[in-house]
Design a protein around this motif. Structure first.
Motif, PDB file in Angstrom:
ATOM      1  N   ILE A 316      46.937  12.794  30.252  1.00 23.95           N
ATOM      2  CA  ILE A 316      46.920  14.208  29.887  1.00 23.95           C
ATOM      3  C   ILE A 316      45.709  14.902  30.506  1.00 23.95           C
ATOM      4  O   ILE A 316      45.800  16.028  31.010  1.00 23.95           O
ATOM      5  N   GLY A 317      44.565  14.233  30.509  1.00 26.74           N
ATOM      6  CA  GLY A 317      43.368  14.810  31.123  1.00 26.74           C
ATOM      7  C   GLY A 317      43.554  15.050  32.611  1.00 26.74           C
ATOM      8  O   GLY A 317      43.168  16.116  33.125  1.00 26.74           O
ATOM      9  N   LEU A 318      44.157  14.092  33.319  1.00 28.60           N
ATOM     10  CA  LEU A 318      44.388  14.280  34.756  1.00 28.60           C
ATOM     11  C   LEU A 318      45.386  15.399  35.005  1.00 28.60           C
ATOM     12  O   LEU A 318      45.250  16.164  35.977  1.00 28.60           O
ATOM     13  N   THR A 319      46.409  15.503  34.142  1.00 20.16           N
ATOM     14  CA  THR A 319      47.398  16.574  34.297  1.00 20.16           C
ATOM     15  C   THR A 319      46.762  17.939  34.074  1.00 20.16           C
ATOM     16  O   THR A 319      46.997  18.891  34.830  1.00 20.16           O
ATOM     17  N   PHE A 320      45.956  18.041  33.025  1.00 24.29           N
ATOM     18  CA  PHE A 320      45.250  19.304  32.778  1.00 24.29           C
ATOM     19  C   PHE A 320      44.314  19.639  33.940  1.00 24.29           C
ATOM     20  O   PHE A 320      44.136  20.819  34.291  1.00 24.29           O
ATOM     21  N   LEU A 321      43.714  18.615  34.525  1.00 28.54           N
ATOM     22  CA  LEU A 321      42.851  18.845  35.679  1.00 28.54           C
ATOM     23  C   LEU A 321      43.642  19.451  36.836  1.00 28.54           C
ATOM     24  O   LEU A 321      43.187  20.384  37.504  1.00 28.54           O
ATOM     25  N   ALA A 322      44.862  18.915  37.051  1.00 26.22           N
ATOM     26  CA  ALA A 322      45.700  19.438  38.132  1.00 26.22           C
ATOM     27  C   ALA A 322      46.105  20.884  37.862  1.00 26.22           C
ATOM     28  O   ALA A 322      46.057  21.744  38.762  1.00 26.22           O
ATOM     29  N   VAL A 323      46.492  21.185  36.604  1.00 25.58           N
ATOM     30  CA  VAL A 323      46.849  22.560  36.254  1.00 25.58           C
ATOM     31  C   VAL A 323      45.654  23.483  36.428  1.00 25.58           C
ATOM     32  O   VAL A 323      45.762  24.607  36.967  1.00 25.58           O
ATOM     33  N   GLY A 324      44.478  23.033  35.976  1.00 18.76           N
ATOM     34  CA  GLY A 324      43.273  23.853  36.131  1.00 18.76           C
ATOM     35  C   GLY A 324      42.931  24.109  37.579  1.00 18.76           C
ATOM     36  O   GLY A 324      42.463  25.206  37.932  1.00 18.76           O
ATOM     37  N   MET A 325      43.160  23.111  38.436  1.00 18.57           N
ATOM     38  CA  MET A 325      42.890  23.295  39.860  1.00 18.57           C
ATOM     39  C   MET A 325      43.787  24.388  40.434  1.00 18.57           C
ATOM     40  O   MET A 325      43.333  25.257  41.196  1.00 18.57           O
ATOM     41  N   VAL A 334      46.987  30.598  33.218  1.00 21.99           N
ATOM     42  CA  VAL A 334      47.824  29.669  32.443  1.00 21.99           C
ATOM     43  C   VAL A 334      47.346  29.725  31.000  1.00 21.99           C
ATOM     44  O   VAL A 334      46.168  29.480  30.711  1.00 21.99           O
ATOM     45  N   HIS A 335      48.258  30.023  30.106  1.00 22.29           N
ATOM     46  CA  HIS A 335      47.917  30.176  28.699  1.00 22.29           C
ATOM     47  C   HIS A 335      47.695  28.801  28.045  1.00 22.29           C
ATOM     48  O   HIS A 335      48.332  27.813  28.425  1.00 22.29           O
ATOM     49  N   PRO A 336      46.806  28.690  27.041  1.00 23.33           N
ATOM     50  CA  PRO A 336      46.623  27.406  26.339  1.00 23.33           C
ATOM     51  C   PRO A 336      47.910  26.839  25.745  1.00 23.33           C
ATOM     52  O   PRO A 336      48.072  25.613  25.664  1.00 23.33           O
ATOM     53  N   ILE A 337      48.852  27.719  25.343  1.00 24.82           N
ATOM     54  CA  ILE A 337      50.136  27.210  24.831  1.00 24.82           C
ATOM     55  C   ILE A 337      50.895  26.484  25.933  1.00 24.82           C
ATOM     56  O   ILE A 337      51.569  25.469  25.682  1.00 24.82           O
ATOM     57  N   GLN A 338      50.777  26.969  27.163  1.00 19.43           N
ATOM     58  CA  GLN A 338      51.426  26.269  28.275  1.00 19.43           C
ATOM     59  C   GLN A 338      50.782  24.899  28.509  1.00 19.43           C
ATOM     60  O   GLN A 338      51.468  23.922  28.811  1.00 19.43           O
ATOM     61  N   TYR A 339      49.455  24.845  28.383  1.00 22.81           N
ATOM     62  CA  TYR A 339      48.788  23.536  28.446  1.00 22.81           C
ATOM     63  C   TYR A 339      49.328  22.618  27.342  1.00 22.81           C
ATOM     64  O   TYR A 339      49.574  21.424  27.568  1.00 22.81           O
ATOM     65  N   LEU A 340      49.491  23.180  26.146  1.00 18.48           N
ATOM     66  CA  LEU A 340      49.983  22.391  25.018  1.00 18.48           C
ATOM     67  C   LEU A 340      51.379  21.848  25.284  1.00 18.48           C
ATOM     68  O   LEU A 340      51.673  20.671  25.006  1.00 18.48           O
ATOM     69  N   LEU A 341      52.253  22.661  25.859  1.00 17.77           N
ATOM     70  CA  LEU A 341      53.620  22.211  26.145  1.00 17.77           C
ATOM     71  C   LEU A 341      53.631  21.120  27.219  1.00 17.77           C
ATOM     72  O   LEU A 341      54.390  20.152  27.124  1.00 17.77           O
ATOM     73  N   VAL A 342      52.785  21.266  28.217  1.00 16.11           N
ATOM     74  CA  VAL A 342      52.698  20.222  29.255  1.00 16.11           C
ATOM     75  C   VAL A 342      52.191  18.919  28.648  1.00 16.11           C
ATOM     76  O   VAL A 342      52.731  17.838  28.906  1.00 16.11           O
ATOM     77  N   GLY A 343      51.166  19.006  27.812  1.00 17.76           N
ATOM     78  CA  GLY A 343      50.655  17.793  27.166  1.00 17.76           C
ATOM     79  C   GLY A 343      51.667  17.183  26.222  1.00 17.76           C
ATOM     80  O   GLY A 343      51.765  15.949  26.115  1.00 17.76           O
ATOM     81  N   ALA A 344      52.454  18.014  25.524  1.00 17.92           N
ATOM     82  CA  ALA A 344      53.485  17.489  24.632  1.00 17.92           C
ATOM     83  C   ALA A 344      54.550  16.719  25.418  1.00 17.92           C
ATOM     84  O   ALA A 344      55.045  15.674  24.971  1.00 17.92           O
ATOM     85  N   ALA A 345      54.907  17.240  26.596  1.00 22.22           N
ATOM     86  CA  ALA A 345      55.881  16.527  27.433  1.00 22.22           C
ATOM     87  C   ALA A 345      55.328  15.180  27.888  1.00 22.22           C
ATOM     88  O   ALA A 345      56.055  14.173  27.918  1.00 22.22           O
TER      89      ALA A 345
END
Length: 458
Positions: A316-325, A334-345
């Protein structure tokens, strides 16, 4: 900006709680599997330890003692004499087949073994007086073979020379009560050297252990199981493991083992008993020495799922890193809810993996769960990041992560090395891509512009 960082921290905490809950589910299912395996062992037979053959006889010595009042009273002592073979040869072949209880299965072995024991002399079975004028009385000699769980004995027969002896249940030998025995005539004790041939068919679960009771013990085992784990105090001197099974042989001398002394010890308080599961961390010196083979079950998908879940937060940390990049490099929002949905998946992958692996091979379950999550995240990222040209590289990166995780699960011995190299490669890639980024300027652009105060004339 500070509010978004706080919101992302909250998202990570929520996802961490979700991963812990999924990990608890894995542990619960693993406990259910262990209960099912124990139920099969209780209904059939558990791990087996072979001890013997051994010849023993119970004796008593009585003597008279005169007291100060000139009365004569009798005293007695009871002891057991035991003779271990000078040489012991074991030839065994085990065949494994699955037994299931509900969703959970374990492997049950059927061992067919031929044991040949030879005694050069049996002088140790002749009692010696410790008191002058005492009266010695000894019972019938018994040839015995002990096992951990007598319920697993399917067939047993013994020949002494050319004579077939009648076997009876039990051993009548202290710490080794389960097994079989055959009474010997006292005349047989004069017939040394003595040779006994024993045929044994034994079933059990998880592991087989053999006590090197002979002065020279030689054991050869074959099996159709390709996943053995050799344990105990003595590893095989020769072994061969193939996809069709394994062959292993041991040779142990009484000069290298205390098994003979531990088993034949006359004092019952000093005699050590067999280990219930010798290959799994039995305390050193608490029981008699032995060597063992444990039939490792690679279909224990819960162990693999548990290991996979431990990488969840990293993924999840690496995925969030990619989204942040993407967010900073392409000036996206990118809204925090979108981060939440990606992490939930990403978290749902581990739950899918556990549930699917209960009904199909682990490889198939992993492929289906990872493919479903990659497709979902690729589709969602294409809209979240604004275009398919950004969503496809994102999905390819997620697929690479799942591929790397599968390799880590399969290559247990080099998992740390591969993980460290992969993380270094990710860090190096991030540093190369951002080497010319002006982070102060990027963060300043991301900060909301404060409106100028309105001045009222006059």
């Amino acid at each position: 900006m500070k509010q978004k960082i706080a919101a992302l921290a909250l998202v990570i905490v929520l996802l961490l709680v979700a991963l812990l809950k999924i990990s608890d589910v894995v542990h619960d299912r693993q406990s259910y599997r262990q209960i099912a395996i124990q139920g099969i062992a209780q209904s059939l037979a558990g791990s087996q330890t072979l001890t013997g053959p051994l010849i023993h006889r119970a004796c008593t010595e009585e003597w008279d003692v005169a007291s100060t009042s000139k009365e004569v009273r009798s005293e007695r002592r009871e002891f057991v004499l035991a003779a271990a073979p000078a040489s012991l040869t074991v030839q065994g072949a085990s065949k494994l087949e699955p037994r299931a209880r509900g969703l959970h299965a374990t492997q049950v072995f059927n061992l067919k073994a031929s044991l040949v024991a030879e005694w050069t002399d049996l002088e140790v079975l002749k009692p010696k007086q410790e008191h002058a004028g005492s009266r010695m009385n000894c019972g019938q000699p018994l040839l015995m073979m002990a096992v951990s769980d007598a319920r697993g004995i399917r067939h047993a027969s013994v020949k002494l020379g050319e004579q077939l002896l009648a076997l009876k249940p039990g051993t009548f030998y202290g710490s080794y009560p389960r097994g079989v025995h055959a009474p010997l005539s006292p005349a047989m004790l004069q017939a040394a050297p003595l040779r006994a041939e024993l045929e044994l068919e034994l079933v059990g679960t998880e592991s087989i252990s053999i006590v090197p009771l002979g002065g020279d013990t030689r054991v050869q085992l074959t099996s159709n199981w390709p996943h053995p784990s050799f344990g105990g105090q003595f590893l095989p001197v020769d072994r061969k493991v193939t996809p069709e099974g394994f062959e292993a042989s041991w040779r142990v001398s009484s000069l290298a083992s205390t098994a003979q002394q531990d088993v034949t010890q006359q004092d019952p308080a000093k005699r050590r008993g067999p280990c219930p599961a010798y290959s799994e961390g039995s305390p050193s010196g608490a029981c008699v020495e032995a060597f063992s083979v444990t039939f490792v079950d690679p279909s224990n998908t819960y162990a693999l799922s548990d290991r996979a879940t431990k990488y969840g937060l990293l993924f999840i940390g690496l995925t969030f890193l990619a989204v942040g990049m993407f967010e900073f490099m392409k000036s996206l929002r990118v809204h925090p809810i979108q981060y939440l949905l990606v992490g939930a998946a990403m978290s749902m992958f581990f739950l899918l993996l556990v549930s699917l692996s209960e009904h199909m091979p682990f490889e198939s379950a992993y492929a289906i769960a990872s493919a479903a999550c990659v497709l979902l995240l690729t589709y969602y990222a294409s809209h979240m990041l604004g275009h398919w040209s950004r969503g496809l590289p994102f999905g390819l990166g997620i697929a690479t992560l799942y591929g790397m995780l599968f390799v880590l699960l399969r290559m247990e011995q080099t998992a740390l090395l591969l993980g460290a190299v992969a993380l270094f490669a990710v860090l190096a890639a991030v540093m190369m891509l951002t080497r010319r980024v002006d982070w102060y300027a990027r963060f300043k652009q991301a900060e909301p512009v404060k409106p100028e105060p309105v001045k009222v004339a006059g």
